[in-house]
Design a protein around this motif. Structure first.
Motif, mmCIF file in Angstrom:
data_model
loop_
_atom_site.group_PDB
_atom_site.id
_atom_site.type_symbol
_atom_site.label_atom_id
_atom_site.label_comp_id
_atom_site.label_asym_id
_atom_site.label_seq_id
_atom_site.Cartn_x
_atom_site.Cartn_y
_atom_site.Cartn_z
ATOM 1 N N UNK A 165 105.689 -12.051 43.127
ATOM 2 C CA UNK A 165 106.685 -10.937 42.605
ATOM 3 C C UNK A 165 107.782 -11.709 42.460
ATOM 4 N N UNK A 166 108.490 -11.196 41.326
ATOM 5 C CA UNK A 166 109.913 -12.265 41.051
ATOM 6 C C UNK A 166 110.974 -10.986 41.471
ATOM 7 N N UNK A 167 112.104 -11.243 42.398
ATOM 8 C CA UNK A 167 113.132 -10.424 42.620
ATOM 9 C C UNK A 167 114.518 -10.793 41.987
ATOM 10 N N UNK A 168 115.016 -10.010 41.151
ATOM 11 C CA UNK A 168 116.337 -10.002 40.510
ATOM 12 C C UNK A 168 117.319 -9.578 41.805
ATOM 13 N N UNK A 169 117.965 -10.469 42.445
ATOM 14 C CA UNK A 169 118.817 -10.136 43.692
ATOM 15 C C UNK A 169 119.985 -9.219 43.014
ATOM 16 N N UNK A 170 120.698 -9.450 42.134
ATOM 17 C CA UNK A 170 121.882 -8.858 41.597
ATOM 18 C C UNK A 170 121.383 -7.394 41.186
ATOM 19 N N UNK A 171 120.357 -7.572 40.276
ATOM 20 C CA UNK A 171 119.999 -6.003 39.713
ATOM 21 C C UNK A 171 118.980 -5.424 40.741
ATOM 22 N N UNK A 172 118.650 -5.825 41.798
ATOM 23 C CA UNK A 172 117.827 -5.303 42.880
ATOM 24 C C UNK A 172 116.514 -4.654 42.167
ATOM 25 N N UNK A 173 115.841 -5.412 41.411
ATOM 26 C CA UNK A 173 114.466 -4.921 40.739
ATOM 27 C C UNK A 173 113.679 -6.088 40.568
ATOM 28 N N UNK A 174 112.501 -5.774 40.524
ATOM 29 C CA UNK A 174 111.434 -6.810 40.173
ATOM 30 C C UNK A 174 111.377 -7.193 38.536
ATOM 31 N N UNK A 175 111.418 -8.362 38.381
ATOM 32 C CA UNK A 175 111.091 -8.557 36.948
ATOM 33 C C UNK A 175 109.595 -9.391 36.597
ATOM 34 N N UNK A 176 109.451 -9.685 35.411
ATOM 35 C CA UNK A 176 108.398 -10.480 35.392
ATOM 36 C C UNK A 176 108.702 -12.091 34.891
ATOM 37 N N UNK A 177 107.847 -12.803 34.690
ATOM 38 C CA UNK A 177 108.137 -14.287 34.647
ATOM 39 C C UNK A 177 108.845 -14.563 33.195
ATOM 40 N N UNK A 178 108.635 -13.703 32.110
ATOM 41 C CA UNK A 178 109.105 -13.916 30.909
ATOM 42 C C UNK A 178 110.694 -13.543 31.168
ATOM 43 N N UNK A 179 111.019 -12.481 31.648
ATOM 44 C CA UNK A 179 112.152 -11.983 31.893
ATOM 45 C C UNK A 179 113.019 -13.002 32.617
#
Length: 336
Positions: free
Chosen positions: A54-68
């Motif tokens: 899984x990929x965590x967007x630290x500033x947005x505090x949410x998971x994103x996928x590889x394309x994002x």
């Protein structure tokens, strides 16, 4: 003392980073392009951990996928990709990201912590003779004698860059200069270099203490206390030099740095140095972290960096490789 200093030199190289494949977690696959891990994970440990892949967007505090993630990184001028140096899955993900960032006519410079500036002529000569020959480049820079992990681990990253026709940049300080800096202090470096690396500017006290603590822990508490300051100076110098090389290699199409997670941290590593040098140019950092069965949420991993929050823009979690305790041999010896 000599034994301790020798151990410090050996451990210093790896302190900045903090291999039937299984099917990766769905979040490890991209939607609309080739999977980052088409053959599945190589690392055998904790593949079923809830964060694996899984990929965590630290500033947005949410998971994103590889394309994002790919889309976000393509908007940045500079991208810093962290790693555990001997982690094969980290290098496979780096290779995928390098390919993703070199789309169309975009040719960002691809810089490596693993190559120092003294090797740039050998890099250039090798690429002039055989621009796509990754193994020829490894021979040209004597990778086998470099002390870095096996070439097979790094080959996918270099091959991705060469296939895309990216400039290859040797970014690190020569080890001789790092050694002189540790043993003799900033005065060992030429005044111009010392000023360019900001070594004459004291760190804020909390940052200095945090970095001293990191060096103490990285060297298992066996580094003489009087060596902690010089080791912090060396870490600062390498961060600044890596940032300089990446910034100077930018011809308008940006740059990507391959480096250990310690150098990739946004609070005081290469991204912070880049932000100070390349005003107004977007810098994004990706930490590649192995999951820990005791840590179930992304925020749980911040403490391992001595931080309140993860010091990256994004974190891509992977299964783990077995690792020998680097302190085991030292801890058997009495401190002197």
């Amino acid at each position: 003392m000599r034994t301790l200093l020798t151990a410090a030199a050996l451990l210093f190289t790896t302190a900045c980073s903090h291999a039937g494949a299984a099917r990766p977690h769905p979040a490890a696959t991209s939607q609309g392009s080739q999977s980052p891990m088409p053959g599945g994970w190589t690392s055998p440990l904790h593949r079923e951990h809830p964060l694996t892949g899984r990929i965590w967007d630290v500033k947005a505090a949410r998971f994103v996928d590889a394309e994002a993630l790919r889309g976000a990184l393509t908007q940045a001028r500079f991208v810093v990709l962290g790693e555990r140096h001997d982690q094969p899955d980290h290098h496979q993900l780096q290779a995928w990201l390098v390919q993703a960032l070199a789309t169309g006519d975009k040719k960002p410079a691809l810089a490596f912590e693993m190559l120092d500036v003294g090797q740039q002529p050998a890099v250039d000569a090798s690429l002039a003779q055989a621009p796509r020959d990754a193994d020829g480049l490894a021979l040209a820079v004597n990778w086998a004698g470099s002390g870095w992990p096996d070439w097979a681990l790094y080959r996918p990253v270099f091959a991705a860059g060469l296939e895309a026709g990216l400039p290859i940049v040797a970014a690190n300080l020569p080890r001789s200069q790092v050694r002189d800096l540790v043993m003799r202090g900033p005065e060992a470096l030429a005044p111009e270099l010392r000023q360019r690396l900001s070594l004459d500017t004291p760190l804020p006290e909390p940052v200095e203490q945090a970095m001293r603590q990191e060096q103490d822990e990285a060297h298992c508490g066996h580094l003489p206390k009087e060596m902690l300051g010089p080791m912090v100076q060396a870490q600062r110098a390498r961060d600044a030099h890596l940032a300089d090389r990446l910034s100077n290699a930018d011809t308008g199409q940006g740059g990507v740095l391959i480096t250990g997670n310690g150098h990739a941290r946004t609070d005081r590593g290469v991204p912070a140095q880049l932000a100070a040098r390349a005003h107004g140019k977007d810098v994004r950092a990706v930490g590649l972290l192995e999951v820990d069965p005791k840590l179930r949420e992304p925020a749980d991993y911040a403490a391992s960096f001595g931080a309140q929050s993860l010091p990256f823009d994004y974190v891509w979690f992977t299964p783990a490789m077995p690792m020998e305790d680097p302190c085991a041999a030292l801890l058997k010896r009495p401190m002197k």
